[in-house]
Write an enzyme that holds these catalytic residues in place. Structure first.
Site, PDB file in Angstrom:
ATOM      1  N   CYS A   2       0.826  -1.249  -0.016  1.00 48.90           N
ATOM      2  CA  CYS A   2      -0.025   0.046   0.195  1.00 48.90           C
ATOM      3  C   CYS A   2       0.793   1.324  -0.031  1.00 48.90           C
ATOM      4  O   CYS A   2       1.470   1.667   0.893  1.00 48.90           O
ATOM      5  CB  CYS A   2      -1.019  -0.074   1.316  1.00 48.90           C
ATOM      6  SG  CYS A   2      -2.124   1.346   1.405  1.00 48.90           S
TER       7      CYS A   2
ATOM      8  N   CYS B 292      -0.544   4.287   1.881  1.00 52.61           N
ATOM      9  CA  CYS B 292      -0.234   4.053   3.359  1.00 52.61           C
ATOM     10  C   CYS B 292       1.024   4.608   3.780  1.00 52.61           C
ATOM     11  O   CYS B 292       1.278   5.170   4.781  1.00 52.61           O
ATOM     12  CB  CYS B 292      -0.643   2.633   3.974  1.00 52.61           C
ATOM     13  SG  CYS B 292      -2.224   1.990   3.400  1.00 52.61           S
ATOM     14  N   ASP B 293       2.109   4.035   2.934  1.00 51.19           N
ATOM     15  CA  ASP B 293       3.374   4.175   3.406  1.00 51.19           C
ATOM     16  C   ASP B 293       4.307   5.160   2.542  1.00 51.19           C
ATOM     17  O   ASP B 293       5.451   5.017   2.981  1.00 51.19           O
ATOM     18  CB  ASP B 293       4.038   2.641   3.296  1.00 51.19           C
ATOM     19  CG  ASP B 293       3.462   1.836   4.121  1.00 51.19           C
ATOM     20  OD1 ASP B 293       2.902   2.160   5.380  1.00 51.19           O
ATOM     21  OD2 ASP B 293       3.404   0.501   4.136  1.00 51.19           O
TER      22      ASP B 293
END
Length: 316
Positions: free
Chosen positions: A135, A138-139
């Site tokens: 992801c 997300c990161d």
């Protein structure tokens, strides 16, 4: 087999399920969360989260999830480890079958999420959460001014690589075929100065040490040689997440993409059954989006069970 009666039975205790349970419990509805494994799920395996509203700084996904569960339990939710193997939604009382017993409820919420890819590349499991991610949304911010690799040529891979171009100094895009003839945002991505395409290449191994990922070894199929990219992050999109719907045994309508079909209130085609979170196969698989699904469903459940025509907002 023992039978347990509730107002609301929720299958899955990720951010969607926990959010729903929090609200239904506050509405004084007898609620149970059925969870096959608290350490499974997309959020549970996320090492660091820095963009969840109201949670400053960085927090581990499993810790955030545990906070959500405890908050729901504090309001009266019953939490139970149980593997759901089938349901029966033909009657007013919905039935959920598990080895631990049958759980019945006037409202059933499907929040089992989606099944991620099975690790198949050497180093993938070892460095998951320490450089390996599924992801970028997300990161990506953790890889500011660093080199990363994006593996795969799905639409998701392309969109996630575009997210990474906002942060990483270099984005190595690794594809098994030539993506230049694909539709969508391929040309946009390739026009980014920080993107280098490695077409007709396969990821052979993810390398690293105690600090995390240090490189990605590629097989260049045309040359039949290997090369190692000096990356600190590897984002793998070799297969998409598949909604976990096997236990529905054909009783709930699905979309063509395999996600559960719902209306704007998260209701399925069966009255008294809702579906929330990644089981819907939404394009934005974020914890806050899943939690929003849970809130919407819970408010509709309260209206449904109490036969109210309108929803009373809960700002508390």
């Amino acid at each position: 087999m023992d039978s347990f009666d509730y107002d609301v039975v929720i299958v899955g205790s990720g951010p969607a399920g926990c959010s729903c349970a929090l609200y239904t419990s506050r509405y004084k509805l007898k609620t149970i969360l059925l969870d096959k494994n608290p350490s499974a799920g997309a959020l549970a395996i996320t090492q660091k989260i820095a963009n969840y509203p109201g949670v400053p700084g960085e927090i581990g996904g499993s810790e955030l999830l545990e906070r959500m569960r405890k908050q729901a339990i504090a309001f009266g939710t019953v939490y139970k480890r149980a593997q759901v193997f089938s349901i029966d939604v033909q009657d007013t009382q919905k039935k959920v079958y598990t080895p631990e017993g049958t759980f019945t409820g006037r409202a059933l919420v499907l929040a089992s999420g989606a099944m991620g890819r099975t690790a198949s590349i050497p180093g993938e499991t070892e460095f998951l959460g320490r450089g390996v991610s599924y992801c970028a949304t997300c990161d990506a911010a953790f890889y500011r001014n660093r080199e990363v690799a994006v593996v795969g040529m799905s639409q998701e891979a392309i969109e996630e690589a575009q997210v990474l171009t906002k942060y990483a100094s270099k984005v190595h895009w690794v594809t098994a075929k030539d993506p230049s003839k694909m539709n969508g945002h391929v040309q946009e991505l390739l026009a980014e100065p920080s993107v280098k395409l490695w077409k007709k290449a396969r990821l052979q191994q993810i390398e690293g040490n105690d600090t995390g990922v240090t490189g990605a070894k590629l097989l260049l199929m045309n040359q039949k040689t290997t090369t190692t990219l000096p990356v600190e992050g590897v984002f793998v999109y070799l297969q998409g997440a598949k909604p976990i719907t096997d236990f529905l045994v054909g009783q709930i309508d699905l979309k063509q993409d395999g996600g559960v079909k719902v209306d704007e209130m998260m209701q399925t085609n069966v009255p008294g059954v809702w579906a929330i979170g990644d089981i819907r196969n939404t394009p934005f698989k974020q914890a806050v989006a899943a939690a929003g699904d849970g809130c919407i469903a819970a408010m509709d459940i309260d209206r449904y069970l109490k036969q109210r025509r309108s929803i009373k907002p809960d700002w508390g």
